[in-house]
Write a protein that holds these residues in place. Sequence first.
Motif, PDB file in Angstrom:
ATOM      1  N   ALA A 117       0.833  -1.205   0.000  1.00 33.18           N
ATOM      2  CA  ALA A 117       0.000   0.000   0.000  1.00 33.18           C
ATOM      3  C   ALA A 117       0.865   1.251   0.000  1.00 33.18           C
ATOM      4  CB  ALA A 117      -0.936  -0.010   1.204  1.00 33.18           C
ATOM      5  N   MET A 118       1.947   1.241   0.778  1.00 32.11           N
ATOM      6  CA  MET A 118       2.835   2.395   0.827  1.00 32.11           C
ATOM      7  C   MET A 118       3.520   2.599  -0.527  1.00 32.11           C
ATOM      8  SD  MET A 118       6.333   3.103   2.908  1.00 32.11           S
ATOM      9  CE  MET A 118       7.111   1.969   1.809  1.00 32.11           C
ATOM     10  N   LEU A 119       4.019   1.531  -1.131  1.00 35.09           N
ATOM     11  CA  LEU A 119       4.669   1.650  -2.436  1.00 35.09           C
ATOM     12  C   LEU A 119       3.686   2.124  -3.506  1.00 35.09           C
ATOM     13  CD1 LEU A 119       6.918  -1.547  -2.403  1.00 35.09           C
ATOM     14  CD2 LEU A 119       7.651   0.829  -2.171  1.00 35.09           C
ATOM     15  N   ALA A 120       2.474   1.635  -3.477  1.00 32.45           N
ATOM     16  CA  ALA A 120       1.471   2.042  -4.457  1.00 32.45           C
ATOM     17  C   ALA A 120       1.106   3.511  -4.308  1.00 32.45           C
ATOM     18  CB  ALA A 120       0.225   1.177  -4.320  1.00 32.45           C
ATOM     19  N   SER A 121       0.989   3.982  -3.090  1.00 32.25           N
ATOM     20  CA  SER A 121       0.578   5.374  -2.889  1.00 32.25           C
ATOM     21  C   SER A 121       1.693   6.362  -3.189  1.00 32.25           C
ATOM     22  CB  SER A 121       0.080   5.571  -1.458  1.00 32.25           C
ATOM     23  OG  SER A 121       1.142   5.433  -0.547  1.00 32.25           O
ATOM     24  N   THR A 122       2.950   5.940  -3.161  1.00 33.95           N
ATOM     25  CA  THR A 122       4.045   6.863  -3.437  1.00 33.95           C
ATOM     26  C   THR A 122       4.549   6.782  -4.870  1.00 33.95           C
ATOM     27  OG1 THR A 122       5.694   5.252  -2.672  1.00 33.95           O
ATOM     28  CG2 THR A 122       4.866   6.835  -1.055  1.00 33.95           C
ATOM     29  N   SER A 123       4.139   5.766  -5.637  1.00 33.27           N
ATOM     30  CA  SER A 123       4.698   5.617  -6.975  1.00 33.27           C
ATOM     31  C   SER A 123       3.791   6.161  -8.078  1.00 33.27           C
ATOM     32  CB  SER A 123       5.024   4.152  -7.260  1.00 33.27           C
ATOM     33  OG  SER A 123       3.849   3.374  -7.265  1.00 33.27           O
ATOM     34  N   TRP A 124       2.504   6.211  -7.885  1.00 33.22           N
ATOM     35  CA  TRP A 124       1.608   6.693  -8.931  1.00 33.22           C
ATOM     36  C   TRP A 124       0.435   7.403  -8.303  1.00 33.22           C
ATOM     37  CZ3 TRP A 124      -2.980   4.303 -11.582  1.00 33.22           C
ATOM     38  CH2 TRP A 124      -3.311   4.996 -12.742  1.00 33.22           C
ATOM     39  N   THR A 125       0.140   8.561  -8.848  1.00 29.73           N
ATOM     40  CA  THR A 125      -0.925   9.378  -8.272  1.00 29.73           C
ATOM     41  C   THR A 125      -2.305   8.905  -8.692  1.00 29.73           C
ATOM     42  OG1 THR A 125      -0.918  10.881 -10.152  1.00 29.73           O
ATOM     43  CG2 THR A 125       0.555  11.416  -8.322  1.00 29.73           C
ATOM     44  N   GLY A 126      -2.390   8.133  -9.753  1.00 29.23           N
ATOM     45  CA  GLY A 126      -3.678   7.709 -10.269  1.00 29.23           C
ATOM     46  C   GLY A 126      -4.293   8.740 -11.195  1.00 29.23           C
ATOM     47  N   PHE A 127      -3.607   9.859 -11.399  1.00 25.36           N
ATOM     48  CA  PHE A 127      -4.107  10.944 -12.235  1.00 25.36           C
ATOM     49  C   PHE A 127      -4.082  10.531 -13.702  1.00 25.36           C
ATOM     50  CE2 PHE A 127      -3.140  14.734 -14.790  1.00 25.36           C
ATOM     51  CZ  PHE A 127      -4.285  15.441 -14.558  1.00 25.36           C
ATOM     52  N   VAL A 128      -5.203  10.631 -14.367  1.00 27.46           N
ATOM     53  CA  VAL A 128      -5.272  10.329 -15.788  1.00 27.46           C
ATOM     54  C   VAL A 128      -5.628  11.597 -16.560  1.00 27.46           C
ATOM     55  CG1 VAL A 128      -6.399   8.932 -17.552  1.00 27.46           C
ATOM     56  CG2 VAL A 128      -5.893   7.938 -15.330  1.00 27.46           C
ATOM     57  N   VAL A 129      -6.726  12.209 -16.242  1.00 27.98           N
ATOM     58  CA  VAL A 129      -7.120  13.487 -16.851  1.00 27.98           C
ATOM     59  C   VAL A 129      -7.657  14.394 -15.748  1.00 27.98           C
ATOM     60  CG1 VAL A 129      -7.648  12.568 -19.136  1.00 27.98           C
ATOM     61  CG2 VAL A 129      -9.433  12.650 -17.430  1.00 27.98           C
ATOM     62  N   ARG A 130      -7.550  15.691 -15.968  1.00 26.34           N
ATOM     63  CA  ARG A 130      -8.024  16.639 -14.959  1.00 26.34           C
ATOM     64  C   ARG A 130      -9.544  16.607 -14.828  1.00 26.34           C
ATOM     65  NH1 ARG A 130      -3.855  19.207 -13.124  1.00 26.34           N
ATOM     66  NH2 ARG A 130      -2.141  19.799 -14.457  1.00 26.34           N
ATOM     67  N   ASN A 131     -10.216  16.522 -15.964  1.00 28.40           N
ATOM     68  CA  ASN A 131     -11.672  16.554 -15.954  1.00 28.40           C
ATOM     69  C   ASN A 131     -12.166  15.540 -16.975  1.00 28.40           C
ATOM     70  OD1 ASN A 131     -14.404  17.177 -16.395  1.00 28.40           O
ATOM     71  ND2 ASN A 131     -14.072  19.305 -15.782  1.00 28.40           N
ATOM     72  N   SER A 132     -12.715  14.447 -16.516  1.00 25.28           N
ATOM     73  CA  SER A 132     -13.135  13.379 -17.433  1.00 25.28           C
ATOM     74  C   SER A 132     -14.271  13.833 -18.346  1.00 25.28           C
ATOM     75  CB  SER A 132     -13.527  12.125 -16.662  1.00 25.28           C
ATOM     76  OG  SER A 132     -14.582  12.412 -15.762  1.00 25.28           O
ATOM     77  N   TYR A 133     -15.130  14.726 -17.889  1.00 28.66           N
ATOM     78  CA  TYR A 133     -16.221  15.218 -18.727  1.00 28.66           C
ATOM     79  C   TYR A 133     -15.672  16.000 -19.918  1.00 28.66           C
ATOM     80  CZ  TYR A 133     -20.281  17.734 -20.403  1.00 28.66           C
ATOM     81  OH  TYR A 133     -21.252  18.249 -21.203  1.00 28.66           O
ATOM     82  N   VAL A 134     -14.732  16.898 -19.663  1.00 28.33           N
ATOM     83  CA  VAL A 134     -14.136  17.687 -20.743  1.00 28.33           C
ATOM     84  C   VAL A 134     -13.390  16.765 -21.702  1.00 28.33           C
ATOM     85  CG1 VAL A 134     -12.424  19.458 -21.277  1.00 28.33           C
ATOM     86  CG2 VAL A 134     -14.006  19.795 -19.377  1.00 28.33           C
ATOM     87  N   ALA A 135     -12.667  15.788 -21.175  1.00 26.57           N
ATOM     88  CA  ALA A 135     -11.941  14.851 -22.026  1.00 26.57           C
ATOM     89  C   ALA A 135     -12.900  14.077 -22.926  1.00 26.57           C
ATOM     90  CB  ALA A 135     -11.116  13.894 -21.172  1.00 26.57           C
ATOM     91  N   SER A 136     -14.043  13.700 -22.408  1.00 27.48           N
ATOM     92  CA  SER A 136     -15.021  12.962 -23.226  1.00 27.48           C
ATOM     93  C   SER A 136     -15.604  13.849 -24.318  1.00 27.48           C
ATOM     94  CB  SER A 136     -16.128  12.390 -22.347  1.00 27.48           C
ATOM     95  OG  SER A 136     -16.978  13.413 -21.868  1.00 27.48           O
ATOM     96  N   GLN A 137     -15.761  15.137 -24.040  1.00 26.37           N
ATOM     97  CA  GLN A 137     -16.308  16.058 -25.028  1.00 26.37           C
ATOM     98  C   GLN A 137     -15.310  16.321 -26.161  1.00 26.37           C
ATOM     99  OE1 GLN A 137     -19.621  17.035 -24.842  1.00 26.37           O
ATOM    100  NE2 GLN A 137     -19.436  15.481 -23.271  1.00 26.37           N
ATOM    101  N   GLU A 138     -14.023  16.163 -25.894  1.00 24.54           N
ATOM    102  CA  GLU A 138     -12.988  16.385 -26.903  1.00 24.54           C
ATOM    103  C   GLU A 138     -12.748  15.156 -27.766  1.00 24.54           C
ATOM    104  OE1 GLU A 138      -9.598  17.572 -24.647  1.00 24.54           O
ATOM    105  OE2 GLU A 138     -10.355  19.606 -24.343  1.00 24.54           O
ATOM    106  N   PHE A 139     -13.328  14.023 -27.412  1.00 23.18           N
ATOM    107  CA  PHE A 139     -13.064  12.770 -28.111  1.00 23.18           C
ATOM    108  C   PHE A 139     -13.384  12.850 -29.602  1.00 23.18           C
ATOM    109  CE2 PHE A 139     -14.309   8.611 -29.684  1.00 23.18           C
ATOM    110  CZ  PHE A 139     -13.165   7.877 -29.405  1.00 23.18           C
ATOM    111  N   ASN A 140     -14.567  13.348 -29.951  1.00 32.22           N
ATOM    112  CA  ASN A 140     -14.969  13.418 -31.360  1.00 32.22           C
ATOM    113  C   ASN A 140     -14.050  14.339 -32.158  1.00 32.22           C
ATOM    114  OD1 ASN A 140     -17.042  11.606 -31.030  1.00 32.22           O
ATOM    115  ND2 ASN A 140     -18.598  13.188 -30.711  1.00 32.22           N
ATOM    116  N   ARG A 141     -13.691  15.467 -31.580  1.00 32.53           N
ATOM    117  CA  ARG A 141     -12.788  16.398 -32.270  1.00 32.53           C
ATOM    118  C   ARG A 141     -11.446  15.732 -32.527  1.00 32.53           C
ATOM    119  NH1 ARG A 141      -8.725  19.213 -30.540  1.00 32.53           N
ATOM    120  NH2 ARG A 141      -9.276  18.985 -28.340  1.00 32.53           N
ATOM    121  N   LYS A 142     -10.905  15.047 -31.510  1.00 35.66           N
ATOM    122  CA  LYS A 142      -9.615  14.381 -31.671  1.00 35.66           C
ATOM    123  C   LYS A 142      -9.704  13.239 -32.688  1.00 35.66           C
ATOM    124  CE  LYS A 142      -7.599  15.567 -27.235  1.00 35.66           C
ATOM    125  NZ  LYS A 142      -7.019  15.062 -25.986  1.00 35.66           N
TER     126      LYS A 142
END
Length: 165
Positions: free
Chosen positions: A35-60
Motif C-alpha cells: 500500500a505504501m509503495l502504491a501510494s508513493t509511486s503513482w498518483t492515479g491521475f489520468v485526466v483533470r476533468n473526465s467530462y471535458v476529455a469525453s467532449q474532446e473525443f470526437n474532435r480528436k
Amino acid sequence: MNSQSGASGRFTGTHMLGIMLAFFGVIVAVNLTMAMLASTSWTGFVVRNSYVASQEFNRKSDEARAQAALGWTSRLSISGGEIRYKLIDAGGKAVALRGVTAHFRHPAYEAQDQTVDLSPATNGEFAAALTLREGAWIMEIEADAGIGNPHRDVRRIMVRDGTLQ
C-alpha cells in the motif's frame, strides 16, 4: 509419574498462538508495504476533468482521420543518448517541419516524465539529447508542419540499454 510438565514434542496453545501471530503478521506487513509503495509511486491521475476529455473525443477522432488521410509516415530512433525523428510524406519526401516536441510518460509513475524539444538536424530530421530509464514508455510527438493542427504521433515504446526496441 512424570516429573516433567510440558514434555518436549508437545504442541500447545502457545505454539498455535505463535504460528497464528507470525502468519497474520507477515500478511499485514506485506499489505502495508504494498500500500505504501502504491501510494508513493503513482498518483492515479489520468485526466483533470473526465467530462471535458469525453467532449474532446470526437474532435480528436476527426483530427486523427484527417492526419491519416495525409499518408505520412514517421521514422523514430532512440539510441546513444539521442532521439531522432522524421516525417515522410506519401511521395517519400521529408515533410518540412517548423518544430518537434516529444513528451515521454511512464505508464506507472510520473516521477521521470519528460518533455524534449527537438532541433533541426540533417535530411529533414529533428534530434535532441535524451536519456530514458529502461522499460515501457508512452511517447507523444507533436510535429508542427504548418497545417493547422500539429501532426501527432502517439506510441507505446520499450527502451532497453538506452535503445528503442
